[in-house]
Design a protein around this motif. Structure first.
Motif, PDB file in Angstrom:
ATOM      1  N   UNK A 138       0.840  -1.194   0.000  1.00 10.47           N
ATOM      2  CA  UNK A 138       0.000   0.000   0.000  1.00 10.47           C
ATOM      3  C   UNK A 138       0.877   1.247   0.000  1.00 10.47           C
ATOM      4  N   UNK A 139       0.518   2.215  -0.830  1.00  9.95           N
ATOM      5  CA  UNK A 139       1.284   3.446  -0.889  1.00  9.95           C
ATOM      6  C   UNK A 139       1.300   4.170   0.455  1.00  9.95           C
ATOM      7  N   UNK A 140       0.190   4.032   1.199  1.00 12.92           N
ATOM      8  CA  UNK A 140       0.106   4.663   2.522  1.00 12.92           C
ATOM      9  C   UNK A 140       1.175   4.121   3.460  1.00 12.92           C
ATOM     10  N   UNK A 141       1.478   2.826   3.342  1.00 17.87           N
ATOM     11  CA  UNK A 141       2.497   2.211   4.192  1.00 17.87           C
ATOM     12  C   UNK A 141       3.878   2.800   3.864  1.00 17.87           C
ATOM     13  N   UNK A 142       4.122   3.017   2.578  1.00 14.80           N
ATOM     14  CA  UNK A 142       5.400   3.602   2.155  1.00 14.80           C
ATOM     15  C   UNK A 142       5.503   5.036   2.676  1.00 14.80           C
ATOM     16  N   UNK A 143       4.392   5.786   2.605  1.00 15.38           N
ATOM     17  CA  UNK A 143       4.370   7.157   3.119  1.00 15.38           C
ATOM     18  C   UNK A 143       4.691   7.174   4.609  1.00 15.38           C
ATOM     19  N   UNK A 144       4.099   6.217   5.370  1.00 10.85           N
ATOM     20  CA  UNK A 144       4.347   6.143   6.817  1.00 10.85           C
ATOM     21  C   UNK A 144       5.818   5.832   7.108  1.00 10.85           C
ATOM     22  N   UNK A 145       6.402   4.937   6.312  1.00  6.66           N
ATOM     23  CA  UNK A 145       7.816   4.588   6.506  1.00  6.66           C
ATOM     24  C   UNK A 145       8.708   5.802   6.272  1.00  6.66           C
ATOM     25  N   UNK A 146       8.360   6.586   5.256  1.00  4.53           N
ATOM     26  CA  UNK A 146       9.137   7.789   4.963  1.00  4.53           C
ATOM     27  C   UNK A 146       8.951   8.852   6.046  1.00  4.53           C
ATOM     28  N   UNK A 147       7.741   8.937   6.592  1.00  3.16           N
ATOM     29  CA  UNK A 147       7.494   9.902   7.676  1.00  3.16           C
ATOM     30  C   UNK A 147       8.269   9.509   8.928  1.00  3.16           C
ATOM     31  N   UNK A 148       8.374   8.198   9.147  1.00  2.00           N
ATOM     32  CA  UNK A 148       9.173   7.723  10.282  1.00  2.00           C
ATOM     33  C   UNK A 148      10.636   8.153  10.114  1.00  2.00           C
ATOM     34  N   UNK A 189       6.546  -4.860 -11.085  1.00  3.08           N
ATOM     35  CA  UNK A 189       5.176  -4.836 -10.597  1.00  3.08           C
ATOM     36  C   UNK A 189       4.338  -3.849 -11.389  1.00  3.08           C
ATOM     37  N   UNK A 190       3.134  -3.579 -10.852  1.00  3.39           N
ATOM     38  CA  UNK A 190       2.241  -2.630 -11.512  1.00  3.39           C
ATOM     39  C   UNK A 190       1.355  -1.985 -10.452  1.00  3.39           C
ATOM     40  N   UNK A 191       0.670  -0.909 -10.843  1.00  2.00           N
ATOM     41  CA  UNK A 191      -0.205  -0.191  -9.915  1.00  2.00           C
ATOM     42  C   UNK A 191      -1.640  -0.702 -10.014  1.00  2.00           C
ATOM     43  N   UNK A 192      -2.279  -0.835  -8.846  1.00  2.00           N
ATOM     44  CA  UNK A 192      -3.734  -0.947  -8.768  1.00  2.00           C
ATOM     45  C   UNK A 192      -4.199   0.426  -8.292  1.00  2.00           C
ATOM     46  N   UNK A 193      -4.498   1.292  -9.259  1.00  2.00           N
ATOM     47  CA  UNK A 193      -4.691   2.714  -8.949  1.00  2.00           C
ATOM     48  C   UNK A 193      -5.866   2.988  -8.023  1.00  2.00           C
ATOM     49  N   UNK A 194      -6.938   2.247  -8.207  1.00  2.00           N
ATOM     50  CA  UNK A 194      -8.125   2.508  -7.374  1.00  2.00           C
ATOM     51  C   UNK A 194      -7.844   2.271  -5.904  1.00  2.00           C
TER      52      UNK A 194
END
Length: 413
Positions: free
Chosen positions: A351-361, A386-391
């Motif tokens: 999940x992109x959100x997980x990557x964002x959280x890791x970067x915020x950490x 890989x590829x994106x599942x944009x939705x």
């Protein structure tokens, strides 16, 4: 300077003149090169300079003796160079030494064998070093520093006399290396290309015939050129050659090679051992290496900022800055490994959100859109499969080799 009698001054000058003529008549290159060495503060040359400042009529001694007079143009100008150097007049010393070198080249051309090649090397080295000192003197006096550029032109003429058949051609690589040092110092590295073409395309040259010292120097500078051109495989080959064949006792030279080889290796996915950085005091790369291992973008940027001046002077800053993509790849891989331990069935969905959280950490303020853009670049550069599942804002990773290794190849352009 201790008191020096006229008689002792006369003796020292005659002794030098006799040794010079003996060196030429006996084709003793080792003796001749010692008689030409100046900038290393050669004690015998300095004592000769003291004698010349006491006995002011050395030119008459040269003209009165036929053995000396045949080398008069060399000797008269050498004496002037020695005298000026002794009193710190580097501009005058350079002027005189270049005239002596010009006259020496004329004699060198007429000698059948290459017995005086080492002596020629000393003169060319002195020309470069004296030119640097002369330019500093000119700059201090508010004048335009131009002698190093002039030295480059002089060495190019010498290069032209050596590029041909016969044993003297082996001197061409030494001249090339001195030219590289001048061009890099002046910031005119584009001038290296014509010399490189002559060395690499002329059939009269067999690279392995040259001395190991000259081959190492040549590969070091041509490797640096490839770094500037971002041709990392070629830079790796040349700098690795220089490192492999460098004298292991010359630690300063090894460090100079590694300053460029390490960024090249990092760019093709090869991380050096910590002991190497420690042994050669390459502390500026320690946090860069750690950042790549950990996937720590904050640490990489901090390392680049901390050593920015040093990396800019070396010309490797932009090379190191481009390592960010590899750091992102490593970060995603760490997230993937953690997810695989928790839930193997969903490990390939990031999940992109997980990557964002890791970067915020890591105290990196990057939003989802930016992360999506970064991951898209990683996929395009073949650092992630890989590829994106944009939705659902998810990166779906390949189940086979989702994080390809570079395997000694640079990141795709």
């Amino acid at each position: 300077m201790a008191y020096l009698s006229m008689g002792e001054a006369h003796r020292r000058i005659n002794d030098y003149l006799n040794r010079f003529c003996d060196a030429v008549s006996n084709q003793d290159g080792d003796l001749l090169k010692r008689l030409l060495s100046l900038s290393s503060n050669n004690p015998s040359i300095l004592s000769l300079a003291d004698a010349l400042n006491v006995f002011q009529d050395a030119n008459r001694l040269i003209k009165q003796n036929d053995d000396y007079a045949q080398f008069g143009e060399i000797l008269v100008n050498l004496f002037r160079a020695f005298q000026s150097f002794r009193v710190g007049g580097f501009f005058d010393s350079y002027q005189a030494y270049e005239k002596a070198a010009n006259a020496f080249i004329q004699e060198f051309r007429n000698w059948d064998s290459a017995w005086a090649l080492q002596a020629l090397y000393v003169m060319l080295y002195e020309i470069r070093v004296l030119a640097e000192k002369a330019d500093k003197e000119l700059a201090v006096n508010g004048k335009s520093p131009e002698k190093l550029k002039g030295a480059g032109s002089f060495l190019m003429k010498v290069f032209g006399t050596l590029v041909g058949k016969g044993p003297k051609r082996l001197g061409a690589l030494y001249v090339t290396c001195q030219l590289f040092k001048i061009y890099f110092k002046l910031g005119t590295v584009h001038l290296c290309r014509s010399v490189i073409r002559s060395i690499e395309t002329a059939r009269v040259f067999e690279f392995e015939e040259f001395s190991k010292r000259d081959k190492v120097t040549y590969m070091y500078y041509t490797g640096r050129l490839e770094v500037f051109n971002e041709n990392f495989p070629a830079a790796d080959d040349k700098l690795s050659y220089a490192l492999k064949h460098c004298n292991p006792r010359r630690e300063a030279n090894i460090r100079m090679i590694l300053k460029y080889l390490i960024p090249v290796k990092l760019s093709i996915g090869i991380i050096p051992n910590d002991w190497l950085l420690q042994q050669y005091n390459l502390v500026e790369y320690r946090n860069v290496v750690q950042a790549l291992r950990r996937g720590d973008l904050r640490l990489l940027r901090h390392a680049l900022q901390e050593h920015e001046d040093r990396f800019l002077r070396s010309g490797v800053y932009l090379v190191l800055e481009k390592l960010e993509l590899q750091v992102y790849q490593r970060l995603l891989k760490k997230i993937y490994i953690i997810q695989k331990q928790k839930d193997p069935s969903k490990a390939h969905q990031l999940k992109l959100e997980v990557i964002v959280k890791a970067l915020k950490w890591l105290e990196m303020d990057i939003d989802v859109d930016e992360v999506e853009c970064i991951v898209a670049i990683l996929i395009y550069k073949n650092l992630v499969k890989g590829y994106f599942a944009h939705k659902s804002k998810v990166v779906v990773l390949s189940k086979q080799d989702p994080f390809p290794k570079l395997n000694g190849k640079p990141v795709n352009s």
